[in-house]
Write a protein that holds these residues in place. Structure first.
Motif, short mmCIF file in Angstrom:
data_model
loop_
_atom_site.label_atom_id
_atom_site.label_comp_id
_atom_site.label_asym_id
_atom_site.label_seq_id
_atom_site.Cartn_x
_atom_site.Cartn_y
_atom_site.Cartn_z
N GLY A 46 -19.96 -0.24 90.27
CA GLY A 46 -19.98 1.07 90.95
C GLY A 46 -21.26 1.32 91.71
O GLY A 46 -21.43 2.39 92.30
N GLU A 47 -22.19 0.36 91.77
CA GLU A 47 -23.55 0.65 92.21
C GLU A 47 -23.70 1.00 93.69
O GLU A 47 -24.75 1.46 94.10
CB GLU A 47 -24.46 -0.51 91.83
N TRP A 48 -22.68 0.82 94.51
CA TRP A 48 -22.82 1.12 95.94
C TRP A 48 -22.47 2.57 96.28
O TRP A 48 -22.49 2.97 97.43
CB TRP A 48 -21.94 0.17 96.77
N MET A 70 -18.83 0.89 85.95
CA MET A 70 -18.23 -0.36 86.40
C MET A 70 -16.73 -0.26 86.05
O MET A 70 -16.38 0.33 85.02
CB MET A 70 -18.84 -1.51 85.62
N ALA A 71 -15.87 -0.79 86.93
CA ALA A 71 -14.43 -0.74 86.61
C ALA A 71 -13.87 -2.14 86.46
O ALA A 71 -14.23 -3.05 87.22
CB ALA A 71 -13.68 0.02 87.70
N ASN A 104 -18.63 3.64 81.46
CA ASN A 104 -19.90 4.33 81.73
C ASN A 104 -20.99 3.42 81.17
O ASN A 104 -21.05 3.19 79.95
CB ASN A 104 -19.89 5.69 81.02
N LEU A 105 -21.86 2.91 82.03
CA LEU A 105 -22.86 1.94 81.58
C LEU A 105 -24.14 2.61 81.07
O LEU A 105 -25.06 1.93 80.61
CB LEU A 105 -23.19 0.98 82.72
N ALA A 106 -24.19 3.94 81.22
CA ALA A 106 -25.39 4.64 80.75
C ALA A 106 -24.99 5.84 79.89
O ALA A 106 -25.24 6.99 80.25
CB ALA A 106 -26.22 5.08 81.96
#
Ligand code: NAP
Length: 504
Positions: A148-150, A158-159, A496-498
């Protein structure tokens, strides 16, 4: 197969799927792992187009039989619980069993569809090849990961995108490729983890019934594969409306496809419908090639192919020469009993089909077309027919013929031919004959259809290249991997990475 011999001659591998009454096989349906008769006990006659005699009987499923079959498919998702490797092994065993019973399948195709031996073998080989290729393709369905970082709102996410089976697939089969189309629908459906209810054509259900037994013997789990037979208006309608069915995978005529799309509320639809493939022959074409290919594309299996060349749009400068060459090619074809090895064109499927082809030919002649060959029929045997100077307003210029008729429509130039083809309600196939590369590209881009073939007749073959229609020719794409894709849903799983950051 000797003349006069229309016995199905099935081996013991097919014991239990039929009873014999007065010397005729009466086939049963597979519902929830049991081969059984219809609730009402009513039967339908299976006539061979070769001489019209009854060669078998099949069950006339009732609405309640359809409910039982769809319920079994909904409740028995055993195929989806198997690891992919085991599903693939089932299909490896299916290929081996089909090869073992090759002669029986070929014979049944000849008898129930009136195919020549070469057409019947071609269909059998295509079905087996389709199985092999689908099995390879199934191993490529991995899914993907999208970081998802863009994007600001997904920066710390991230998916994972995976494919899941749609659930219960109803596969409805037409008469013209009763084994191949059945295999091309059932195999990708099961490989993707769906359970299936199949309904073959009432004209020729036997090869699909034999395929179902082979899949059962190869290890498809009980209830994951069900088969019903019976008239479209009763059992087909009930199947399409069933709340247990998640997807309709239908191949057949445009009117029935339209009816299905109105009845199948909120279901996934894959519709492979009728076609009207025009062959554009431009003035720089290799005319020997164009004549041979167009005639083969028109007459193969008596023209009963959705991708048959249905009319030739010949540009004026070459139209006369092409017309002569077409007649010369047509004269090489021999009409007759498909059991005779010298025969290249057999009967059409029914007396009704022959009469409707005849109506189209008569209408063209009444409207000014010149009949250069054929035009007559005896029972189901329709002569290879050539019509020249077919006027654009004749019905045959626009409607699907599904018979061995070649219509030549003379056009002033490329643009006039293109304008004519683009006005078609159908959008399945077309082909163009030219030696000029820029013309190939220009015409292919301008034609409104799912597939354009250059310097050959259209042919779906095993579905190695994807195919399917636009406009009234359908929705969705068939093809080795494409069919598996059509019968799966995408699921997006977002991580959810955070999770420690709690601000909203
Ligand atoms: P059809 O008359 O439309 O029948 C096709 C199937 O639909 C049969 O199993 C039929 O059952 C069933 N059916 C009929 N009415 C139904 C209903 N109300 N609800 C659900 N199912 C119903 O077609 P066909 O004459 O067998 O086949 C020829 C047509 O198929 C041509 O138009 C051809 O172009 C098309 N086709 C298209 C492709 C492609 O890839 N686009 C490939 C092959 C054929 P019954 O037999 O019991 O009526």
């Amino acid at each position: 197969m000797a003349n006069g011999d229309l016995d199905l001659e099935l081996s013991s591998a097919f014991d239990g799927i039929y009873d014999t009454q007065n010397g005729i096989a009466v086939f049963k349906m597979l519902i929830d792992g049991n081969w059984r008769s219809s609730e009402r006990g009513e039967l339908l006659d299976v006539h061979t187009p070769i001489d019209g005699s009854i060669v078998a009987k099949a069950q006339m499923a009732t609405v309640s039989d359809v409910v039982s079959a769809t319920k079994a498919a909904k409740e028995n998702r055993g195929i989806n619980e198997l690891p992919g490797r085991e599903r693939i092994e089932i299909f490896e065993r299916t290929v081996a069993l089909m090869e073992k019973h090759r002669d029986e399948f070929v014979r049944v195709l000849q008898i129930e569809a009136g195919k020549t031996k070469s057409d019947a073998k071609g269909e059998f080989d295509a079905a087996v090849q389709r199985l092999r290729l689908s099995r390879q393709e199934a191993e490529r369905f991995w899914g993907e990961v999208i970081p998802g970082e863009w994007n600001y709102s997904t920066k710390e996410k991230m998916a994972v995108i995976i494919r899941e089976p749609v659930g219960v697939v109803a596969a409805i089969i037409p008469f013209n490729y009763p084994l191949f189309i059945a295999a091309a629908k059932i195999v990708p459906a099961l490989l993707a983890g769906n359970s299936v209810v199949i309904k073959p054509s009432s004209s020729n259900p036997i090869s699909a019934i034999l395929l179902t037994r082979v899949l059962e013997n190869a290890g498809v789990p009980k209830g994951s594969m069900n088969l019903i037979t019976g008239r479209g208006e009763e059992s087909g309608d009930a199947l399409v409306k069933s709340e247990n069915v998640d997807m309709i995978n239908f191949t057949g005529s445009t009117p029935v496809g339209k009816r299905i799309s109105q009845m199948a509320v909120m279901k996934r639809l894959h519709l492979e419908l009728g076609g009207k493939a025009y062959a554009l022959v431009l003035e720089d074409a290799d005319l020997d090639l164009a004549a041979a290919k167009c005639v083969h594309g028109s007459l193969k299996f008596a023209g009963q192919r959705c991708d048959a060349v249905s009319a030739i749009l010949a540009t004026e400068p070459i139209a006369e020469t092409l017309s002569v060459k077409i007649v010369t090619e047509v004269d090489k074809w021999k009409l007759g009993d498909p059991r005779d090895p010298s025969v290249t064109i057999g009967p059409v499927i029914s007396l009704r089909a022959a009469a409707s082809i005849n109506d189209l030919v008569k209408d063209a002649v009444t409207n000014g077309a010149q009949l250069l060959r054929g035009g007559k029929f005896q029972s189901t045997y329709f002569e290879p027919t050539v019509l020249d100077y077919v006027p654009p307003h004749a019905k045959i210029a626009r409607e699907e013929v599904f018979g061995p008729v070649i219509s030549i429509i003379r056009c002033k130039d490329e643009q006039e031919a293109l304008n004519f083809a683009r006005q078609s309600n159908f959008g399945l196939e077309s082909c163009v004959f030219t030696r000029d590369f820029s013309r190939m590209w220009r015409v292919a881009r301008a034609l409104e259809c799912g597939e354009v073939t250059i310097n050959d007749y259209p042919s779906h073959g095993v579905g190695y290249f994807p195919f399917g229609g636009i406009k009234q020719s359908g929705l969705g794409r068939e093809g080795i991997g494409y069919s598996i894709e059509e019968m799966t849903n995408l699921k997006t799983i977002v991580f959810n990475l955070a999770p420690g950051k709690r601000e909203i």
